[in-house]
Motif scaffolding. Structure first.
Motif, PDB file in Angstrom:
ATOM      1  N   THR A   5      25.544   0.527 -18.701  1.00  0.00           N
ATOM      2  CA  THR A   5      24.308   0.838 -17.994  1.00  0.00           C
ATOM      3  C   THR A   5      23.680  -0.407 -17.364  1.00  0.00           C
ATOM      4  OG1 THR A   5      22.934   0.541 -19.967  1.00  0.00           O
ATOM      5  CG2 THR A   5      23.844   2.735 -19.574  1.00  0.00           C
ATOM      6  N   GLY A  31      19.461   3.255 -15.777  1.00  0.00           N
ATOM      7  CA  GLY A  31      18.985   3.822 -17.044  1.00  0.00           C
ATOM      8  C   GLY A  31      17.895   3.035 -17.723  1.00  0.00           C
ATOM      9  N   GLU A 188      19.428   9.400 -18.335  1.00  0.00           N
ATOM     10  CA  GLU A 188      19.656   8.020 -17.894  1.00  0.00           C
ATOM     11  C   GLU A 188      18.853   7.728 -16.628  1.00  0.00           C
ATOM     12  OE1 GLU A 188      23.812   7.088 -17.658  1.00  0.00           O
ATOM     13  OE2 GLU A 188      23.958   6.874 -19.833  1.00  0.00           O
TER      14      GLU A 188
END
Length: 371
Positions: A5, A31, A188
């Protein structure tokens, strides 16, 4: 966050908010929630930044990149960004359901797909019971959740939260913070929080940028900003650090002996380029100060390494005692101590000694030297 992420979602390069102030850059990762904390701002700087991001104002020489694509010249509504705030209110003549349907209709989403998406968003934000209500009948929490649902309806890559906590009561504030965390985890979702409230920035985000007068003073993790601020102003903004002006007497192994305006000499760790005879600002956090309560008159020689003061106020906030003390030159300082940690009989007007280890305090070159 895990490494998967950490890819850049939104990159903002060389954006200028105020004429004559340096441009700045920042990156929002997938995210995550990045908070930009505005100091001494009435809302103009905050609004200007939001307008630049969403396309209501030109980026000038700046550049906006979303998922690797330059969106600097894309029109409003076609940037993959959605804004939530007082300047993007719900349509008062439409129900919550129809507010959510509006952006879907403009995108010509088939009716059955739109209805399914709206039902999902109403459930996600806990608005099933308010689906057919008009905005005027909603609570502050319901109204804000409806705005979030409408923003999510367009599947934006980033949602800009424009001072959304302003004016909310503590219970609603806590509820919205928890919902944002759940949205981050469930979808996210990437958030950019523009705020003037430190507590909201620290609660919502793991990374914070501090902006003052249109300039980005520092950006980093909340731990970095608290433990390694780059200036006295950041230390005060992020930790309520006491700032004491003084003169650097000696500098040895990054430990600075500082002669304070009140006449006492205290030690602190040097941050930045500090030299002997420099005017400096010593910063010490309220919770890093030790208190001593002498029984008799203070001997100046015996008080070496400590700071005499007079206790001027005490407030019990439950888990912490907040004490205000006044130095000889009338400078006021704030000290935090655990509840129940003071000896019996301590009263306002009493003489106290303040002390701290050199590593607990920081010395910065004064702003006059930096300028």
């Amino acid at each position: 966050m895990t490494s998967r992420t950490r890819s850049a979602t939104l990159s903002v390069d060389t954006i200028s908010l105020v004429s004559g102030r340096p441009a700045f850059s920042f990156t929002l990762h997938a995210g995550e929630c990045l908070a930009l904390l505005m100091l001494n701002d009435s809302g103009q700087i905050l609004g200007t930044l939001s307008d630049i991001l969403t396309g209501h104002r030109t980026t000038g020489n700046g550049r906006l990149t979303l998922l690797g694509q330059d969106i600097s010249r894309r029109p409003v509504g076609q940037r993959g960004l959605a804004a939530v705030g007082a300047r993007d209110p719900l349509f008062e003549h439409l129900s919550v359901r129809k507010n959510l349907a509006f952006p879907l209709r403009t995108r010509k989403l088939p009716q059955d797909q739109a209805a399914h998406k709206i039902a999902q968003l109403l459930a996600l934000l806990g608005l099933e019971q308010q689906a057919d209500a008009l905005p005027s009948t909603l609570t502050a929490s319901e109204r804000l959740r409806a705005q979030l649902a409408r923003a999510l309806a367009t599947d934006p890559v980033v949602i800009i939260l424009e001072d959304i906590f302003a004016g909310l009561d503590s219970e609603t504030r806590t509820d919205i913070h928890q919902r944002l965390i759940r949205l981050q985890r469930a979808r996210e979702t990437s958030f950019l929080l523009l705020t003037r409230d430190r507590s909201d920035a620290l609660t919502a985000a793991s990374c914070v940028g501090v902006i003052a007068d249109g300039a980005l003073l520092q950006i980093g993790s909340t731990t970095e900003l608290m433990e390694r601020p780059v200036s006295a102003r950041i230390a005060a903004a992020m930790t309520d650090a006491n700032i004491l002006t003084g003169l650097a007497i000696t500098v040895e192994d990054d430990i600075v002996q500082t002669r304070l305006a009140c006449g006492a000499t205290m030690e602190a760790f040097a941050e930045g380029d500090v030299e002997e005879d420099d005017l400096v600002e010593l910063c010490i956090r309220p919770g890093k100060i030790a208190l001593m309560f002498p029984r008799g008159p203070i001997n100046t020689d015996g008080a070496e390494g400590s700071l005499p003061a007079t206790l001027s106020d005490m407030r019990n906030l439950g888990d912490v005692l907040v004490l205000r003390v006044r130095l000889a030159d009338s400078t006021e300082m704030v000290v935090h101590r655990p509840a129940g940690s003071l000896p019996p009989g301590v009263a306002v007007g009493q003489t106290v000694l303040l002390a701290w280890g050199p590593s607990a305090a920081m010395v910065f070159p004064s702003q006059d030297k930096e300028g």
